[in-house]
Design an enzyme around this catalytic site. Structure first.
Site, mmCIF file in Angstrom:
data_model
loop_
_atom_site.group_PDB
_atom_site.id
_atom_site.type_symbol
_atom_site.label_atom_id
_atom_site.label_comp_id
_atom_site.label_asym_id
_atom_site.label_seq_id
_atom_site.Cartn_x
_atom_site.Cartn_y
_atom_site.Cartn_z
ATOM 1 N N THR A 132 0.738 -1.181 -0.011
ATOM 2 C CA THR A 132 -0.013 -0.084 -0.019
ATOM 3 C C THR A 132 0.866 1.241 0.036
ATOM 4 O O THR A 132 1.628 1.532 0.872
ATOM 5 C CB THR A 132 -0.835 0.033 1.292
ATOM 6 O OG1 THR A 132 -1.795 -1.245 1.219
ATOM 7 C CG2 THR A 132 -1.845 1.062 1.252
ATOM 8 N N LYS B 105 -7.249 1.725 -2.899
ATOM 9 C CA LYS B 105 -6.916 1.136 -1.648
ATOM 10 C C LYS B 105 -7.016 2.305 -0.736
ATOM 11 O O LYS B 105 -7.385 2.194 0.429
ATOM 12 C CB LYS B 105 -5.554 0.788 -1.639
ATOM 13 C CG LYS B 105 -4.819 0.273 -0.314
ATOM 14 C CD LYS B 105 -5.453 -0.969 0.113
ATOM 15 C CE LYS B 105 -4.885 -1.214 1.665
ATOM 16 N NZ LYS B 105 -5.585 -2.345 2.231
ATOM 17 N N LYS C 262 0.420 5.183 7.990
ATOM 18 C CA LYS C 262 1.214 5.521 6.674
ATOM 19 C C LYS C 262 0.088 5.622 5.811
ATOM 20 O O LYS C 262 -0.170 6.773 4.851
ATOM 21 C CB LYS C 262 1.994 4.464 6.444
ATOM 22 C CG LYS C 262 2.461 4.428 4.814
ATOM 23 C CD LYS C 262 2.178 3.232 4.170
ATOM 24 C CE LYS C 262 1.971 1.901 4.603
ATOM 25 N NZ LYS C 262 1.557 0.873 3.696
HETATM 26 P P1 NAP Z 1 5.323 -6.268 7.277
HETATM 27 O O1 NAP Z 1 5.035 -7.771 8.005
HETATM 28 O O2 NAP Z 1 6.257 -5.471 7.837
HETATM 29 O O3 NAP Z 1 5.957 -7.046 5.914
HETATM 30 C C1 NAP Z 1 6.935 -5.978 4.975
HETATM 31 C C2 NAP Z 1 8.305 -6.888 4.685
HETATM 32 O O4 NAP Z 1 8.850 -6.115 3.936
HETATM 33 C C3 NAP Z 1 9.075 -7.001 5.944
HETATM 34 O O5 NAP Z 1 9.328 -8.464 6.059
HETATM 35 C C4 NAP Z 1 10.091 -6.455 5.630
HETATM 36 O O6 NAP Z 1 11.396 -6.488 6.116
HETATM 37 C C5 NAP Z 1 10.232 -6.180 4.284
HETATM 38 N N1 NAP Z 1 10.973 -5.011 3.775
HETATM 39 C C6 NAP Z 1 10.842 -3.701 3.920
HETATM 40 N N2 NAP Z 1 11.688 -2.873 3.361
HETATM 41 C C7 NAP Z 1 12.332 -3.575 2.727
HETATM 42 C C8 NAP Z 1 13.277 -3.419 1.612
HETATM 43 N N3 NAP Z 1 13.784 -2.211 1.556
HETATM 44 N N4 NAP Z 1 13.916 -4.506 1.143
HETATM 45 C C9 NAP Z 1 13.427 -5.651 1.181
HETATM 46 N N5 NAP Z 1 12.545 -5.912 2.318
HETATM 47 C C10 NAP Z 1 11.702 -4.928 2.995
HETATM 48 O O7 NAP Z 1 4.098 -5.607 6.538
HETATM 49 P P2 NAP Z 1 2.670 -6.606 6.119
HETATM 50 O O8 NAP Z 1 1.530 -6.672 7.105
HETATM 51 O O9 NAP Z 1 3.012 -7.699 5.448
HETATM 52 O O10 NAP Z 1 2.109 -5.421 5.014
HETATM 53 C C11 NAP Z 1 3.005 -5.032 3.750
HETATM 54 C C12 NAP Z 1 2.311 -4.070 3.204
HETATM 55 O O11 NAP Z 1 0.971 -4.446 2.787
HETATM 56 C C13 NAP Z 1 2.124 -2.813 3.782
HETATM 57 O O12 NAP Z 1 2.582 -1.541 2.845
HETATM 58 C C14 NAP Z 1 0.951 -2.752 4.108
HETATM 59 O O13 NAP Z 1 0.248 -1.496 4.405
HETATM 60 C C15 NAP Z 1 0.177 -3.567 3.377
HETATM 61 N N6 NAP Z 1 -1.170 -4.220 3.734
HETATM 62 C C16 NAP Z 1 -1.212 -4.893 4.921
HETATM 63 C C17 NAP Z 1 -2.356 -5.734 5.305
HETATM 64 C C18 NAP Z 1 -2.395 -6.504 6.647
HETATM 65 O O14 NAP Z 1 -3.515 -6.607 7.177
HETATM 66 N N7 NAP Z 1 -1.226 -6.767 7.253
HETATM 67 C C19 NAP Z 1 -3.257 -5.665 4.542
HETATM 68 C C20 NAP Z 1 -3.304 -4.899 3.382
HETATM 69 C C21 NAP Z 1 -2.031 -4.283 2.933
HETATM 70 P P3 NAP Z 1 11.846 -6.644 7.685
HETATM 71 O O15 NAP Z 1 11.601 -8.053 7.925
HETATM 72 O O16 NAP Z 1 13.307 -6.481 7.679
HETATM 73 O O17 NAP Z 1 11.116 -5.614 8.325
#
Ligand code: NAP
Length: 286
Positions: free
Chosen positions: A95, A170, A238
């Site tokens: 997102t 979104k 965010k």
């Molecule tokens: P998350 O668990 O923090 O996953 C993001 C992953 O991306 C982490 O493992 C992080 O690594 C990795 N990352 C970040 N920057 C990076 C980089 N520069 N290079 C390589 N890897 C990198 O978050 P999430 O819940 O999966 O959400 C991911 C995205 O989807 C976000 O934008 C969120 O707003 C969106 N989203 C989430 C949900 C939900 O319910 N969770 C639903 C819809 C949309 P690290 O392990 O080192 O932190």
């Protein structure tokens, strides 16, 4: 078709599992390598950099945290665009900002690459159960070509138009969620203060006009004092910031969404609770 996936957090890891279960082979990269261990044990191949994922893949998905992370994985020194050949496809499921989706698509077009923005809703459970809603922007022929992949991870896939429109859809979703999250929080505080049985109130509201996805999914977690993400509060903040910036540029004054943003700012920036799930907003009131 060789698939690549960058960002194996809460959402990415679950989606990669579903793609592998559907028979695809994946090359994966994540900033913290250990978060790919379980996927590698199940057959995914680890790559050292986003560039290495790009070199090994026909289609590269990204699902990282913040717009700055998206910038880094696409345009950084070891980024996707340093290696991705013409004819390949990138799909950003983070997102993120509509204007960043437009920037990625413009770069891609100049280099003969196809690009889509494809954020999702449906949460961690939707990712695990492959019931996500996918909101897609970008070139329509590319959308049509990628649809079978989207259908593996979600049950509703909608195309909105040019690059950035998936992210706008979104943002519409997140503006709606701002209301349901603040609503369920204040509903529970009121229920407690009135001395009602919260389980009974939840069951009653779930079968009436107040029913909504956030309440059904997050109130049971709050009642078990489970504040694990789910969806990180820092990510929701965010999203609210992006939505309000976009609304401002459109001349809209979204006062209720702005109030929700202030509440999440207190939770995340003042109280330091950004690593809790969005349902932890109630802890900010207490
Ligand atoms: P998350 O668990 O923090 O996953 C993001 C992953 O991306 C982490 O493992 C992080 O690594 C990795 N990352 C970040 N920057 C990076 C980089 N520069 N290079 C390589 N890897 C990198 O978050 P999430 O819940 O999966 O959400 C991911 C995205 O989807 C976000 O934008 C969120 O707003 C969106 N989203 C989430 C949900 C939900 O319910 N969770 C639903 C819809 C949309 P690290 O392990 O080192 O932190």
């Amino acid at each position: 078709m060789q698939l690549g996936w960058i960002g194996t957090g809460v959402m990415g890891a679950a989606i990669v599992k579903n793609l592998m279960a559907a028979g695809h082979t994946l090359t994966v990269y994540n900033r913290t390598k250990s978060k790919t261990d379980a996927l590698v044990a199940q057959g995914a191949t680890w790559a050292e950099t986003p560039a290495a994922v790009a070199a090994a893949s026909d289609v590269v998905f990204t699902m990282v945290g913040f717009p700055k992370d998206v910038e880094q994985v696409y345009f950084g020194e070891q980024g996707i665009f340093s290696q991705l050949a013409a004819g390949k496809t990138v799909i950003d499921m983070t997102t993120s900002q509509p204007k960043l989706a437009v920037k990625i698509a413009a770069y891609a077009q100049k280099h003969g690459i196809q690009a889509l923005d494809a954020p999702v809703s449906g949460g961690d459970i939707g990712a695990q159960k492959a019931t996500l809603t996918v909101m897609v922007g970008g070139d329509e022929a590319t959308y049509t070509a990628m649809l079978p992949l989207f259908q593996i991870l979600g049950h509703k896939v909608n195309y909105f138009g040019a690059a950035g429109t998936g992210q706008h859809a979104k943002m519409a979703n997140q503006i709606m969620i701002a209301g349901t999250m603040t609503g369920l929080t204040e509903m529970l505080l009121y229920t407690e203060a009135a001395g009602l049985d919260p389980e009974k109130v939840l069951a009653t509201l779930s079968s009436g006009g107040a029913d909504n996805w956030s309440m059904e999914n997050y109130v049971p977690r709050i009642l078990k004092a489970d504040y694990t993400p789910g969806f990180f509060a820092r990510h929701f903040l965010k999203d609210l910031r992006i939505a309000l910036t976009e609304a401002d540029a459109m001349g809209l004054d979204l006062v209720a969404t702005a109030q929700a943003k202030r509440l999440y700012e207190v939770m995340v920036d003042v109280k330091g609770l950004g690593s809790q799930g969005t349902q932890g907003l109630i802890n900010s009131y207490r």
